[in-house]
Design an enzyme around this catalytic site. Structure first.
Site, short mmCIF file in Angstrom:
data_model
loop_
_atom_site.label_atom_id
_atom_site.label_comp_id
_atom_site.label_asym_id
_atom_site.label_seq_id
_atom_site.Cartn_x
_atom_site.Cartn_y
_atom_site.Cartn_z
CG ASP A 269 -9.51 7.30 -7.94
OD1 ASP A 269 -10.20 7.15 -6.91
OD2 ASP A 269 -9.52 6.50 -8.87
CD1 TRP A 270 -7.80 6.76 -0.98
CD2 TRP A 270 -9.98 6.58 -0.62
NE1 TRP A 270 -7.97 6.48 0.35
CE2 TRP A 270 -9.31 6.36 0.60
CE3 TRP A 270 -11.37 6.51 -0.62
CZ2 TRP A 270 -9.98 6.07 1.79
CZ3 TRP A 270 -12.04 6.22 0.56
CH2 TRP A 270 -11.34 6.01 1.76
#
Length: 723
Positions: A269-270
């Site tokens: 994820d980011w």
């Protein structure tokens, strides 16, 4: 070995180590030549220090805004990339691309797998023609705490139902032939794993549970998506057994890769790779890169630990280059599977984009799903509305387009149909009065007075209330899950007119509805219904459609109960035991144990009766399933849909078992007076669970089967499993 596989391996053989590592990096459009906002690298992006060579060799792009931009970026990239390796374009297409469907929690409440699949198919079609190759969906995290803002992205609190929706969404997004069907996109199931169980309902917070509970409740939906062929998996921000998922070798290699045989692309994820530093399991970016690649993370999203440190880790002998090769191979295989080497622009088509995006067919599908996603929680005979009565429509959502909800991709509030516009389709404008009354959390004297004035003039009052969309979604956590105080005061003020009072709620989580449900005559939970929301709700309120939605997440009586969910354990001192004491039982002194509205609950404009449940036998064996049947009759005056639900309880397990577990459901449509026989088949395999030694087996003994319209109002029968 196929010719395509040989081609990919040949490319990898020609790649330098720097080029391989760059394939593992995902960056936002401003980093790329040809992007509309090229060079506008601000905020968190500014901390990502990458040079032009890394960008020209990177493997994927996060977020784009249309076919024109994708084609420009891809064309420029292919000119600059030495080996002509195309980029992957990925985006958060969660519940629609431009035509926005209800939020996933609402879609879950439809209990309609076919429509859920259709919504994903339409989202894929719009996304693909706009140049998107991969969507970061479905989100299948099991959720039990409505304080957590991201419950809006899940389909609820039940592992079986979440698994069914996971499969439906994957089928809708991907179809059966990604290489040739350019109207589909690759799906990425998230967030692996157990992201939906943060302590305190606070986003990004610690998750802590036993492996048995993880396997029993939280993993099934991810596994279902993977079994359906989901091409990608995204790591979660949280810890799993004390180790952040992005660096969790057991979770990603032992379980996901080896046990489940997932050979697709794993993406962080980011910024999650770099976040291992504040988590406290990596001293610096070098160690974070080491742990992520060892765990099997193929793509690092929006941080540069891999770029800055993997080469040195390989050259110093800390990381075997074969790990880099494996990651690149998986990425290139996905590009091949999407047909990008032959068709680098794939479905991106500016002309077709204008024809497909937000077309009438898509809007009608969004309207249908929105009508089936709303849940009627209360109705004291005031709905459907009488078209000849004067209606006062009051509230911050009366004329608002903020009904799309979080993660609405390129959806526009200006293109959404507000509730007022939906009402205007149904009644003479002279009978329709409208006023805001208040904003979401504040009001003015003028707003307040306008609401009182039209309420005084009207025959019936409809209140459009709820949460601003920013109150839900990622980082949208709330400790107080009641409506904002000013809205509760508005209800109380309008109650004094002694006129029929209907509340329509726009929100992304189950709410504490005190001050609402006890004050009004009807409550329609509309969630965030999407682009066609106002039209769909008007269809329901005026009786052109019959509410059929059923909750897939319990509504708490009070925030103090949380987590509250139907498939809980019984405890050694259950409050409802026949010999229970008055005080020394598992209970609250000031509120009920039970939720305000249970899982599976939802009303209709008609009524349904259930006959006695009939079992084919009092015994089940591994080779002889059990047939369970019930006759359901529409005893009302209008046609309607009913969700017939099947639950089971294992009376005595090797470890404690839930008081009920959903094992099946059927959605049936009945005309007034019509009766249908509903039959379920229950197998021994459905009675299996994870034992203390993690064996997935069933126990011989007594079981209870329940059938009914929700998890509370059921008829019980027993049978025995003989082995």
């Amino acid at each position: 070995m196929t010719e395509q596989e040989k081609r990919i391996l040949s490319i990898i053989e020609k790649m330098t180590l720097d080029e391989k590592i760059a394939q593992l990096v995902q960056l936002a459009p401003p980093f790329f030549e040809g992007a509309a906002n090229e060079g506008q690298i601000t905020g968190p992006m500014a901390a990502i220090k990458v040079n032009k060579e890394v960008i020209r060799n990177s493997g994927s792009v996060l977020g784009t805004s249309g076919a024109r931009e994708v084609i420009h970026i891809q064309r420029t990239h292919l000119k600059n990339n030495r080996l002509g390796i195309p980029l992957l374009f990925m985006a958060d297409v969660i519940h629609g691309y431009r035509t926005i469907f209800p939020v996933p929690l609402a879609i879950g409440c439809s209990w309609d797998l076919e429509l859920a699949e259709k919504s994903a198919e339409i989202a894929a079609k719009e996304a693909s023609v706009s140049g998107v190759h991969v969507t970061f969906a479905p989100m299948v995290d099991l959720v039990r705490d409505p304080r957590w803002g991201r419950v809006v992205e899940s389909t609820g609190e039940d592992p079986y139902l979440n698994s069914q929706f996971a499969r439906a969404f994957v089928r809708g997004f991907q179809g059966t032939n990604l290489q040739n069907d350019f109207d589909r996109v690759a799906a990425c199931v998230k967030h692996f794993a157990a992201y939906g169980a943060p302590e305190g309902g606070r986003d990004y917070n610690t998750v802590n549970m036993s492996e048995r509970q993880l396997r029993e409740s939280y993993l099934p939906a991810y596994k279902a998506a993977i079994d359906e062929g989901c091409e990608m998996v995204m790591t979660s921000f949280n810890t799993v057994d004390g180790i952040p998922a992005t660096g969790n070798r057991w979770l990603m290699r032992d379980l996901l890769r080896d046990e489940w045989n997932f050979d697709g692309v794993l993406i962080s994820d980011w910024g999650a790779v770099k976040e291992m530093i504040p988590h406290g399991v990596a001293e610096d970016e070098r160690e974070a890169a080491y742990k992520a690649i060892q765990a099997g993370v193929d793509i690092e999203m929006m941080s540069a630990c891999y770029v800055h440190h993997l080469k040195e880790l390989v050259e110093s002998g800390w990381v075997d280059e074969t790990l880099i090769d494996e990651a690149v191979l998986r990425i290139l295989r996905l590009k091949q599977k999407l047909g990008l080497f032959e068709h680098p622009y794939r479905g991106a088509d500016e002309k077709r984009e204008k024809e497909i995006i937000l077309c009438e067919e898509h809007r009608q599908a969004a309207r249908e799903l929105a009508t089936k996603s709303c849940v009627l929680l209360k109705n004291e005979g005031v709905l459907p509305l009488n078209r000849d009565k004067k209606i006062a429509l009051i509230g911050p959502f009366a004329q608002s387009g903020d009904i799309l909800g979080p993660w609405s991709c390129l959806g526009s509030k200006d293109e959404a149909i507000p509730l007022y516009d939906g009402f205007k389709m149904k009644v003479d404008p002279s009978l329709l009065l409208v006023a805001k009354g208040c904003d979401i959390e504040t009001t003015t004297e003028k707003q307040w007075q306008e609401a009182l004035d039209i309420a005084r003039e009207a025959d019936v009052i409809v209140l459009a209330l709820g949460e601003h969309s920013d109150m839900s979604g990622e980082a949208g956590c709330r400790a107080d899950i009641r409506l904002p105080r000013v809205q509760l005061e508005l209800i109380s003020e309008l109650k004094q007119f002694n006129k029929p009072l209907i509340a329509v709620l726009f929100n992304g989580r189950p709410l504490d509805l005190h001050g609402v449900v006890d004050q009004v005559d009807a409550v329609l939970e509309a969630w965030y219904p999407g682009t066609e929301g106002g039209a769909a709700i008007a269809d329901l309120l005026f009786g052109d459609a019959n509410p059929s939605g059923k909750l897939t997440m319990s509504f708490p009586y009070s925030v103090g109960q949380i987590p509250v969910y139907y498939n809980c354990f019984n405890t050694g001192r259950p409050k409802d035991a026949p010999d229970a004491q008055e005080r020394y039982v598992s209970q609250y002194l000031d509120i009920p144990n039970e939720p305000l509205f249970p899982f599976g609950f939802g009303l209709s404009y008609t009524t349904f009766s259930y006959s006695e449940v009939v079992l084919s036998s009092a015994y089940m064996t591994p080779d002889q399933p059990l047939s369970i049947s019930v006759n359901v009759t529409n005893t009302g005056k209008v046609a309607g849909e009913e969700v017939v639900q099947l639950y089971v309880r294992d009376v005595a397990g090797e470890v404690v078992r839930p008081v009920k577990e959903l094992k099946g459901f059927q959605k049936i449509f009945l005309q007034p007076g019509e009766t249908k026989k509903v039959t379920f088949t229950l197998t021994e395999e459905q009675l299996r669970y994870y034992h203390s030694d993690l064996q997935f087996i069933s126990d011989a003994g007594t079981f209870v089967v329940y059938v009914g319209p929700n998890s509370r109002d059921v008829t019980a029968h027993t049978f025995k499993l003989v082995k």
